[in-house]
Design an enzyme around this catalytic site. Structure first.
Site: not given
Ligand code: PRP
Ligand code: URA
Length: 206
Positions: A101, A197, A200
């Site tokens: 995202r 997150d 993370d």
């Molecule tokens: C997070 C989560 C989803 C997304 C949700 O991923 O794991 O994929 O955000 O947010 P949304 O519904 O607003 O799209 P992130 O983009 O942080 O990537 P990551 O899994 O690599 O940490």
């Molecule tokens: N992605 C995450 O990991 N946490 C949130 O709360 C929203 C998006």
């Protein structure tokens, strides 16, 4: 259709994950255990065919899962749900969608996609711990539909009403399973109260 899988074991483990003091090891282990518990319910309506079984005593009727199951984690955080679901469905094939995202626009950016063949006939489980704005899930499901998938379920841990709405508007045919439906999103697009997150916290990157 939205199903919130409220169960004391799930809610107990989710509360451990929500706690800001929980470290990477316990966070990951709780997610893995919840994934297994959720898989049991998510797979409740898997199609089966009748088979004949010969026990040491007699012939009887049994059943066999009759459709391929394909699990599609949204990278990175979706990987945290993979092993728990695979313990219950060990023959499942696995596809991957890489999305992150954009921190400014909150729009999902695709960086990887790899799927097994024959998604048309499979039950496809798209998995990601967080359903926030819904942008990532909506895009991921469009990708699997573009490759022919017709029977799709979205399995997330924590959802926001905004994400559920986006899913229902864009993919009304996809059943959504959550362990908890939270209150809202904050100004940075994080789920409130949420768990922070997920990626993370699973991978220890912050
Ligand atoms: C997070 C989560 C989803 C997304 C949700 O991923 O794991 O994929 O955000 O947010 P949304 O519904 O607003 O799209 P992130 O983009 O942080 O990537 P990551 O899994 O690599 O940490
Ligand atoms: N992605 C995450 O990991 N946490 C949130 O709360 C929203 C998006």
């Amino acid at each position: 259709m939205l199903t919130v899988l409220e169960h004391p074991l799930i809610t107990h483990k989710l509360s451990i994950m929500r706690d800001e003091k929980t470290g990477t090891k316990d966070f990951r282990e709780s997610l893995d255990e919840i994934a297994e518990l959720m898989a049991y319910e998510v797979c409740r309506d898997l199609p089966v065919k009748e088979i004949e079984v010969t026990t040491p005593i007699a012939k009887t009727k049994g059943v066999q899962i009759s459709k391929e199951v394909v699990i599609v984690p949204i990278l990175r955080a979706g990987i945290g749900l993979l092993d728990g679901i695979r313990r219950l469905v060990p023959t499942a094939k696995v596809g991957f969608i890489g999305l992150y995202r954009d921190e400014e626009t909150l729009q999902p950016v695709e960086y990887f996609a790899k799927f097994p063949k024959a998604l048309e006939d499979a039950v496809v489980l798209v998995v990601d711990p967080m359903l926030a704005t819904g942008g990532s899930a909506v895009d991921a499901i469009k990708l699997v539909k573009d490759r022919g998938a017709k029977n799709i379920k979205l399995v997330c841990l924590v959802g926001a009403p905004e994400g559920v709405k986006a899913m229902e508007e864009n993919h009304p045919d996809v059943d959504i399973y959550l362990a908890a439906l939270d209150e809202k999103l904050n100004e940075n697009g994080y789920i409130v109260p949420g768990l922070g997150d997920a990626g993370d916290r699973i991978f220890g990157t912050k």
